[in-house]
Structure formats: C-alpha cells, structure tokens
Design a protein around this motif. Structure first.
Motif, PDB file in Angstrom:
ATOM      1  N   GLU A 422     -64.281   0.626  25.623  1.00 28.18           N
ATOM      2  CA  GLU A 422     -63.347   1.135  26.625  1.00 28.18           C
ATOM      3  C   GLU A 422     -61.931   1.215  26.059  1.00 28.18           C
ATOM      4  O   GLU A 422     -61.543   0.444  25.191  1.00 28.18           O
ATOM      5  CB  GLU A 422     -63.375   0.267  27.884  1.00 28.18           C
ATOM      6  CG  GLU A 422     -63.097  -1.200  27.666  1.00 28.18           C
ATOM      7  CD  GLU A 422     -63.229  -2.013  28.951  1.00 28.18           C
ATOM      8  OE1 GLU A 422     -62.657  -1.600  29.980  1.00 28.18           O
ATOM      9  OE2 GLU A 422     -63.907  -3.055  28.923  1.00 28.18           O
ATOM     10  N   THR A 448     -72.028   1.748  27.284  1.00 26.37           N
ATOM     11  CA  THR A 448     -70.992   2.331  28.141  1.00 26.37           C
ATOM     12  C   THR A 448     -69.802   2.810  27.311  1.00 26.37           C
ATOM     13  O   THR A 448     -69.294   2.075  26.463  1.00 26.37           O
ATOM     14  CB  THR A 448     -70.504   1.308  29.184  1.00 26.37           C
ATOM     15  OG1 THR A 448     -71.596   0.895  30.007  1.00 26.37           O
ATOM     16  CG2 THR A 448     -69.408   1.903  30.056  1.00 26.37           C
ATOM     17  N   LYS A 450     -66.072   4.052  28.333  1.00 31.14           N
ATOM     18  CA  LYS A 450     -65.162   4.134  29.480  1.00 31.14           C
ATOM     19  C   LYS A 450     -63.743   4.385  28.985  1.00 31.14           C
ATOM     20  O   LYS A 450     -63.223   3.639  28.156  1.00 31.14           O
ATOM     21  CB  LYS A 450     -65.219   2.830  30.291  1.00 31.14           C
ATOM     22  CG  LYS A 450     -64.337   2.834  31.531  1.00 31.14           C
ATOM     23  CD  LYS A 450     -64.472   1.518  32.296  1.00 31.14           C
ATOM     24  CE  LYS A 450     -63.584   1.513  33.529  1.00 31.14           C
ATOM     25  NZ  LYS A 450     -63.687   0.227  34.263  1.00 31.14           N
ATOM     26  N   ASN A 451     -63.129   5.428  29.527  1.00 30.85           N
ATOM     27  CA  ASN A 451     -61.771   5.806  29.120  1.00 30.85           C
ATOM     28  C   ASN A 451     -61.694   5.984  27.596  1.00 30.85           C
ATOM     29  O   ASN A 451     -60.916   5.333  26.908  1.00 30.85           O
ATOM     30  CB  ASN A 451     -60.744   4.771  29.591  1.00 30.85           C
ATOM     31  CG  ASN A 451     -59.318   5.265  29.417  1.00 30.85           C
ATOM     32  OD1 ASN A 451     -59.071   6.469  29.367  1.00 30.85           O
ATOM     33  ND2 ASN A 451     -58.384   4.321  29.293  1.00 30.85           N
ATOM     34  N   ILE A 472     -67.902   7.317  31.272  1.00 27.11           N
ATOM     35  CA  ILE A 472     -66.935   7.254  32.373  1.00 27.11           C
ATOM     36  C   ILE A 472     -65.547   7.622  31.859  1.00 27.11           C
ATOM     37  O   ILE A 472     -65.078   7.067  30.848  1.00 27.11           O
ATOM     38  CB  ILE A 472     -66.900   5.833  32.982  1.00 27.11           C
ATOM     39  CG1 ILE A 472     -68.311   5.388  33.421  1.00 27.11           C
ATOM     40  CG2 ILE A 472     -65.920   5.775  34.148  1.00 27.11           C
ATOM     41  CD1 ILE A 472     -68.417   3.903  33.696  1.00 27.11           C
ATOM     42  N   ASP A 473     -64.881   8.556  32.520  1.00 26.57           N
ATOM     43  CA  ASP A 473     -63.514   8.955  32.145  1.00 26.57           C
ATOM     44  C   ASP A 473     -63.390   9.190  30.644  1.00 26.57           C
ATOM     45  O   ASP A 473     -62.468   8.689  29.993  1.00 26.57           O
ATOM     46  CB  ASP A 473     -62.512   7.883  32.591  1.00 26.57           C
ATOM     47  CG  ASP A 473     -62.444   7.740  34.101  1.00 26.57           C
ATOM     48  OD1 ASP A 473     -62.680   8.748  34.792  1.00 26.57           O
ATOM     49  OD2 ASP A 473     -62.181   6.623  34.580  1.00 26.57           O
ATOM     50  N   THR A 474     -64.319   9.945  30.101  1.00 26.98           N
ATOM     51  CA  THR A 474     -64.379  10.153  28.662  1.00 26.98           C
ATOM     52  C   THR A 474     -64.177  11.632  28.325  1.00 26.98           C
ATOM     53  O   THR A 474     -64.769  12.514  28.955  1.00 26.98           O
ATOM     54  CB  THR A 474     -65.723   9.649  28.110  1.00 26.98           C
ATOM     55  OG1 THR A 474     -65.739   8.218  28.175  1.00 26.98           O
ATOM     56  CG2 THR A 474     -65.936  10.072  26.665  1.00 26.98           C
TER      57      THR A 474
END
Length: 485
Positions: A422, A448, A450-451, A472-474
């Motif tokens: 992340e 995962t 994330k960002n 996620i938010d990638t």
C-alpha cells in the motif's frame, strides 16, 4: 405456585442476559480479530518494543594496546583476540579500533563486547582461507563445519559492531569470488574452466546430500580442500545484537547473516559489494529483527529473509518472524526485500516501510521465491510507503516454482498468503506490476494492492493460481485498475 413461576422467569431472564452478554463479547472479539487482520500494522509497535538494544559498560579496550599495528600489513589477529577476551572477561565494553588500516584473519566476538571502529579505521580481512578456522556455521540454509565467517559470534549475548569505520573483506575476481564456479548474468567473478569451485561434486552437492539425509553437523566437515565461501558477519545463536553505522565492502558471500538469533538491530549500515551471492542482510531462523536507515548496493538480494533449506529447515523448525525493514535505500540487487528461497521452516510478520529503491540493475522490489522441495509457509508480508524508481522485471514477484539447482519439485507444498502493498509509487515498473505463479493445489492467497501508482509497465499482471487478489485505488500506466485480469 405463582411464586415458583416468577422465580423461573427471573432465572430464565438472567440466563438470557448472560447468553446475550457472551454473544456480544464473542461478536466484539471476532470484530476485533477482523479489524486486526484489516490493519496488521497494529502489531508493529508491540514487536518493536520487544527488540532490545544491547547495553555495554563504559570501558574501552584499544587494540593498539594489545599489539595491533595500523599499517595494513602487520597481522593483527592475536591483538584483536586479546582485546576482545580482556573486554569480555572484565564484564564488557568497547574494543576500539582507532584510525588506520588493520590486517586480520577471523574476528570472534565474546559476550558484552562492542567492536567499535572509529572514523578512518579500516579492517582488512585476509584473503588466505587458512586464516579462518573451522567453526559451526551455515551455507545456503544448511549447517556445516566450514571456514569461520570473517566476524563471528556463537551463542553470545549483548554484542555489537559499531562506528564509522570500514570492514573490507577484500574479495574480488582473484580472491573468494571465483569459488562461485561460474559467471552470472554477464558478471565476471574470475572463474575459469578447470578452477575449483563450490559446484564440484565434493563440495555443495555433498553438503546438500548430507543435509537431506540428516548427517550430524559435526560430521559435515568442509573448510580446507573445499570451496564454500564464508559469510562476512555471522552472529549464530545470539541474543541482543547491534550492527550500526559501519561500511562493509567486498564480501566473499552473504554479508550480514544473523542465524538463530533473537533481538537484532541493523542500523545505518552502508553495504557496497557486488560479488556473487552478495546478499546484503539474510536473517535466518531469527526473531525480532529491525533493519533501518541502511543502504544496500549489492550483487544479489539487498535483504533476503531465510529459514533453512528443505529437510534441514523442516527439522530445525524455527520460523523467521517479526522482521522490520524501515527507512532503507536499495540500489543494485536482484531484489529489494526478498523471502526465500531457503524458507522451509516458514516466515511470518515481515514489515517493510518508508524505503526507496532505484537502479536499472534492480530486478524486483518485493519478491517471494520457493518451491515444492522447500515446503514451509510465508504468512504476512506487509509493505507501505515505498518509492521505486526503476525495476527490470516486477514490482511484486511471487514464484512457487523457483529452481536454480536442477529439479526442485517435491511433495512439500509451500503456502504463501497475506501479502499487502500500500502507498507505493513506481516510475518504471518493468515487465509486470505483479508476477505471481502459484501451485494449483496451493494457490497464493490474499494479495492486496492499495493506493499503488505504477508507470511504464509492459503488462499489468501475470497471475497463475492466485486466490483473492484485491486491487484498490490503484493506477497503472495512468489508468485506474479495479481488478486483476
């Protein structure tokens, strides 16, 4: 009768309240466990508080007073030994190496000793293998009797190597490196056909067979007449270890190798060594390790977390756990932070944060490598706040079919799960954002992103046998990615 009915009703009410209370507690507990899994970083503070820095009494033992000569030519092995023994016998302190050059063979640390190199001090380690006596050590995840590491401590407490000086292993294309037995990816390590090497049938192949068939370590005798290079700095079975501020160059083999240790701090160390298998730091079978403020410019993985090879790792059965990597700079190296391939005893709770990686020669940022001969479990690799300039192959690579010594398939199926990256920024991501190759019967679980922002990637993902991957938010190549496909 009515009285008894009232009592029964009251008892039922009390019982119901009790059940509701217990149910509520259990729900809260489950909810807490879920939150903990969602934020594994909550454990970090507790782990770090358990890592104790060694304490030393205020007393100095100058190696000059014990006969050392700072001309870089006079052998100082006995002087270092005398100063270290005197310091430990008196209750500990600092063995001080003043400005100058000191030639020596193996240095063995004792309890409560801080080997302190003043700025301008350089320890030159002999290139003669005979200056390194036989000790219980390790080579690529297998224990053996072999040449002593250049700096070694066996079952000691409260030890350190500190100061602004230089540790120079003097390895090069003439000394130590040719024993690798080959060139690697265009690198010339000095080996020529007909030279002895670790690949000869009486060397590494014999050790592998001994480890696989449970030959006792005291009977795995190598050293003179064999060609297995020594590690540079190896605390073996030690508690409370500090390596701080020194610069380390020209290593024969693995550079920092804490094995079977508890409470290890590597702080502010600068490593420059581009020889074969020149991993920067290899914690193995070790617990509570903090690596921070370091610079790694290496010929192999910058940090490689280990836990034994194959049968031997399973027999030792000591996980490497609670490893923290923080505020480090990775330059050259096959991988920035790597787990494996020797990881048969398992690895868990690896935390990497606030690091930078940037080199056209850096192959992967985060890597996990293993196979079905290794077995073992990797559970919990947590990475955040990572800034990457360029990697060649992948930002994250997980390979459950890793092999460099022929057929590496077996019946010990590894498991890799819970890998989270992340707040990651990558300017040049190479071939893949994620390259993951699992096993059908043991898919890689719970990965995962994330960002994460990665530019200049040839292909977003290459995924085989991966279960539950969350994106996620990638953004990859300036395009928002919601799922791995």
């Amino acid at each position: 009768m009515q009285k008894y009915t009232t009592i029964k009703l009251k008892l039922k009410a009390i019982l119901l309240l009790g059940i509701l209370f217990l149910s509520s507690c259990k729900t809260k507990s489950n909810h807490g466990e879920a939150l903990q899994k969602q934020d594994p970083w909550k454990n970090l503070k507790q782990i770090e508080q358990a890592i104790k820095e060694p304490f030393f009494r205020t007393a100095n033992y100058n190696v000059i007073a014990y006969g050392a000569v700072s001309d870089g030519k006079t052998f100082c092995t006995e002087s270092f030994k005398k100063a270290i023994l005197a310091c430990s016998k008196d209750g500990g302190g600092r063995v001080v190496v003043p400005k100058g050059k000191y030639l020596t063979g193996a240095i063995h640390l004792e309890d409560n000793v801080n080997l302190h190199l003043e700025e301008g001090a350089e320890i030159l380690f002999s290139t003669n293998p005979e200056d390194y006596p036989m000790v219980h050590t390790s080579f690529e995840g297998m224990e053996l009797m072999n040449y002593s590491p250049l700096i070694y401590a066996f079952n000691k407490k409260n030890i350190a190597i500190t100061g602004k000086g230089i540790l120079n292993g003097q390895a090069n294309q003439t000394n130590w490196w040719p024993w690798k037995g080959s060139t690697s990816e265009g690198h010339d390590y000095g080996y020529r056909d007909g030279m002895p090497s670790q690949k000869d049938k009486l060397n590494l192949p014999v050790l592998m067979d001994m480890a696989q068939t449970d030959v006792p370590v005291e009977k795995r005798i190598f050293g003179k007449g064999h060609y297995l290079r020594p590690n540079f700095v190896e605390p073996f079975g030690c508690t409370n270890v500090l390596i701080k501020d020194v610069k380390i160059i020209n290593a024969p083999f693995w550079i920092l190798h804490p094995i079977k240790c508890t409470n290890v701090i590597v702080d502010g160390v600068n490593i420059e060594s581009h020889g074969p298998n020149n991993d920067g730091c290899d914690p193995e079978y070790s617990k509570n390790v903090l690596i921070k403020n370091c610079t790694f410019n290496t010929g192999d993985d910058c940090i490689a977390i280990k836990a034994g090879r194959d049968n031997e790792g399973r027999k030792v059965a000591i996980m490497s756990e609670n490893i923290i990597v923080r505020d480090c700079k990775m330059i050259d190296g096959h991988g920035g932070v790597v787990i494996g391939s020797e990881m048969s005893a398992g690895v868990k709770n690896v935390y990497v944060e606030n690091c930078t990686m940037d080199s056209p020669n850096l192959d992967r940022a985060i890597r996990i490598k293993t196979n079905s001969r290794r077995g073992g479990v990797v559970d919990g690799v947590y990475v955040r706040n990572l800034t990457v300039g360029k990697v060649k192959e992948a930002v994250l690579k997980i390979n459950l079919h890793y092999a460099i010594y022929g057929d590496q398939t077996g019946t010990f199926i590894p498991k890799v799960k819970n890998v989270i990256l992340e707040n990651i920024t990558v300017k040049d991501g190479g071939k893949f954002a994620i390259l993951a190759d699992g096993i059908e019967s043991s898919p890689i679980e719970n990965v995962t992103f994330k960002n994460v922002k990665i530019d200049k990637v040839e292909e977003n993902f290459s995924l085989k046998h991966v279960s539950n991957i969350q994106i996620i938010d990638t953004y990859i190549n300036n395009k928002k990615i919601d799922k791995a496909n």
